[in-house]
Design a protein around this motif. Structure first.
Motif, mmCIF file in Angstrom:
data_model
loop_
_atom_site.group_PDB
_atom_site.id
_atom_site.type_symbol
_atom_site.label_atom_id
_atom_site.label_comp_id
_atom_site.label_asym_id
_atom_site.label_seq_id
_atom_site.Cartn_x
_atom_site.Cartn_y
_atom_site.Cartn_z
ATOM 1 N N UNK A 61 46.775 -63.195 1.017
ATOM 2 C CA UNK A 61 47.948 -62.420 0.604
ATOM 3 C C UNK A 61 47.733 -61.797 -0.783
ATOM 4 N N UNK A 62 47.058 -62.529 -1.674
ATOM 5 C CA UNK A 62 46.764 -61.978 -3.002
ATOM 6 C C UNK A 62 45.900 -60.734 -2.907
ATOM 7 N N UNK A 63 44.868 -60.817 -2.063
ATOM 8 C CA UNK A 63 43.960 -59.680 -1.920
ATOM 9 C C UNK A 63 44.673 -58.496 -1.275
ATOM 10 N N UNK A 64 45.640 -58.793 -0.435
ATOM 11 C CA UNK A 64 46.421 -57.726 0.191
ATOM 12 C C UNK A 64 47.186 -56.966 -0.876
ATOM 13 N N UNK B 16 40.814 -41.577 -3.367
ATOM 14 C CA UNK B 16 40.496 -42.730 -2.529
ATOM 15 C C UNK B 16 40.296 -42.348 -1.064
ATOM 16 N N UNK B 17 41.115 -41.408 -0.569
ATOM 17 C CA UNK B 17 40.988 -41.033 0.837
ATOM 18 C C UNK B 17 39.606 -40.468 1.139
ATOM 19 N N UNK B 18 38.991 -39.802 0.168
ATOM 20 C CA UNK B 18 37.657 -39.244 0.385
ATOM 21 C C UNK B 18 36.586 -40.318 0.306
ATOM 22 N N UNK B 19 36.881 -41.370 -0.453
ATOM 23 C CA UNK B 19 35.992 -42.530 -0.434
ATOM 24 C C UNK B 19 35.997 -43.145 0.953
ATOM 25 N N UNK B 20 37.163 -43.228 1.577
ATOM 26 C CA UNK B 20 37.261 -43.751 2.938
ATOM 27 C C UNK B 20 36.447 -42.877 3.888
ATOM 28 N N UNK B 21 36.640 -41.569 3.797
ATOM 29 C CA UNK B 21 35.907 -40.656 4.676
ATOM 30 C C UNK B 21 34.399 -40.821 4.502
ATOM 31 N N UNK B 22 33.954 -40.969 3.260
ATOM 32 C CA UNK B 22 32.519 -41.131 2.992
ATOM 33 C C UNK B 22 31.982 -42.419 3.610
ATOM 34 N N UNK B 23 32.782 -43.481 3.567
ATOM 35 C CA UNK B 23 32.352 -44.750 4.148
ATOM 36 C C UNK B 23 32.206 -44.656 5.659
ATOM 37 N N UNK B 24 32.859 -43.666 6.263
ATOM 38 C CA UNK B 24 32.795 -43.499 7.717
ATOM 39 C C UNK B 24 31.678 -42.561 8.139
ATOM 40 N N UNK B 37 36.121 -53.671 1.460
ATOM 41 C CA UNK B 37 35.118 -52.948 0.679
ATOM 42 C C UNK B 37 35.765 -52.238 -0.511
ATOM 43 N N UNK B 38 36.812 -51.468 -0.227
ATOM 44 C CA UNK B 38 37.445 -50.700 -1.297
ATOM 45 C C UNK B 38 38.330 -51.577 -2.175
ATOM 46 N N UNK B 39 38.915 -52.618 -1.601
ATOM 47 C CA UNK B 39 39.743 -53.511 -2.387
ATOM 48 C C UNK B 39 38.952 -54.293 -3.413
ATOM 49 N N UNK B 40 37.666 -54.478 -3.157
ATOM 50 C CA UNK B 40 36.855 -55.266 -4.066
ATOM 51 C C UNK B 40 36.242 -54.438 -5.194
ATOM 52 N N UNK B 41 36.427 -53.125 -5.153
ATOM 53 C CA UNK B 41 35.905 -52.266 -6.220
ATOM 54 C C UNK B 41 36.862 -52.304 -7.405
ATOM 55 N N UNK B 42 36.472 -52.951 -8.464
ATOM 56 C CA UNK B 42 37.331 -53.143 -9.622
ATOM 57 C C UNK B 42 37.908 -51.843 -10.164
ATOM 58 N N UNK B 43 37.047 -50.876 -10.364
ATOM 59 C CA UNK B 43 37.481 -49.632 -11.011
ATOM 60 C C UNK B 43 38.464 -48.838 -10.162
ATOM 61 N N UNK B 44 38.496 -49.082 -8.860
ATOM 62 C CA UNK B 44 39.421 -48.320 -8.024
ATOM 63 C C UNK B 44 40.839 -48.893 -8.081
#
Lengths: 140, 113
Positions: A61-64, B16-24, B37-44
């Motif tokens: 939930x945190x990551x969400x 961000x939407x273009x980052x998604x498109x690029x990943x596809x 993948x995108x949630x773990x990118x700190x700077x985003x």
């Protein structure tokens, strides 16, 4: 110590309820879609857990993300041109709400005005002060 | 009182939407993988959940297509693939982005010397 799975279900439904309440500014179908997507995400993550623990569920939930932020993002995506103040929270009142408030204020003003006029016409009855009575006899 | 949108949020919206498109670009992706993948990118500065309204919009725009596939364990999975119009949009973004980024770098003084 094993925690019953129901505890985790409660965590999840509480989280989704918070998201739902935060997204009242979204059109109903978008809100349903968002909740459905989040629910599917959570269930997929839970299914992939090696050992389901409260900490693991909380981490999902945190990551969400924070419900308010999710709702705000969804609202922005829905209407990028809407001013942020109008976008957050009280959109449920909308135009009818504001009309009602304006109407209420108008009624209040009318009443106050009416009171002021009424008191002016009837005249305030003032008792003459004792010393004002004309009297031939002068007190000594 | 309006809460000002943070700088990182403002920068992220629109890119961000273009980052998604690029990943596809190299093949379809499972929605959960995109979110992770995108949630773990700190700077985003995006949490996994914010991907979902974005993916929804990409679907509506017709820039991505989705398919449901059975999973080994758990519920069926939604896979995203780049559509032709999405590929075109990504190409436009790359041109816009590099011009924009290079200009800002030059003006702000962050360009590689």
């Amino acid at each position: 110590m094993t925690t019953p799975p129901d505890t985790f279900d409660q965590l999840v439904s509480d989280y989704l309820d918070t998201v739902e309440n935060a997204s009242t500014g979204l059109p109903a179908d978008r809100r349903r879609e968002l909740l459905s997507d989040l629910r599917a995400h959570i269930e997929a993550e839970r299914a992939a857990l090696a050992s389901p623990t409260e900490a693991a569920v909380r981490d999902i939930l945190d990551r969400l993300g924070d419900p308010e932020s999710l709702a705000a993002e969804a609202r922005f995506i829905e209407d990028p041109l809407m001013p942020p103040a109008a976008r957050s929270g009280n959109r449920r009142f909308g135009v009818p709400g504001r009309l009602l408030v304006a109407l209420g204020l108008a009624v209040l003003l009318f009443l106050l005005l009416g009171l002021a006029v009424a008191s002016g016409r009837g005249g305030t009855h003032v008792e003459p002060a004792p010393g004002n009575r004309t009297s031939t006899a002068q007190p000594r | 009182m309006d809460t000002p949108v943070g700088l990182s949020t403002a920068l992220r919206r629109g890119t961000l939407e273009f980052c998604v498109l690029a990943l596809l670009e190299n093949g379809e992706q499972y929605s959960l993988e995109l979110a992770r993948r995108l949630g773990s990118e700190q700077a985003l500065t995006t949490s996994e959940g914010t991907l979902y309204p974005l993916l929804s919009r990409l679907r509506r725009a017709g820039w991505v297509t989705t398919t449901w596939q059975e999973a080994p364990a758990g519920p069926p999975r939604r896979y995203y693939a780049l559509a032709t119009s999405g590929k075109t949009a990504l190409g436009h973004f790359r041109a816009e982005w590099t011009a924009f980024r290079d200009t800002v770098d030059r003006i702000v003084g962050t360009d590689p010397k």
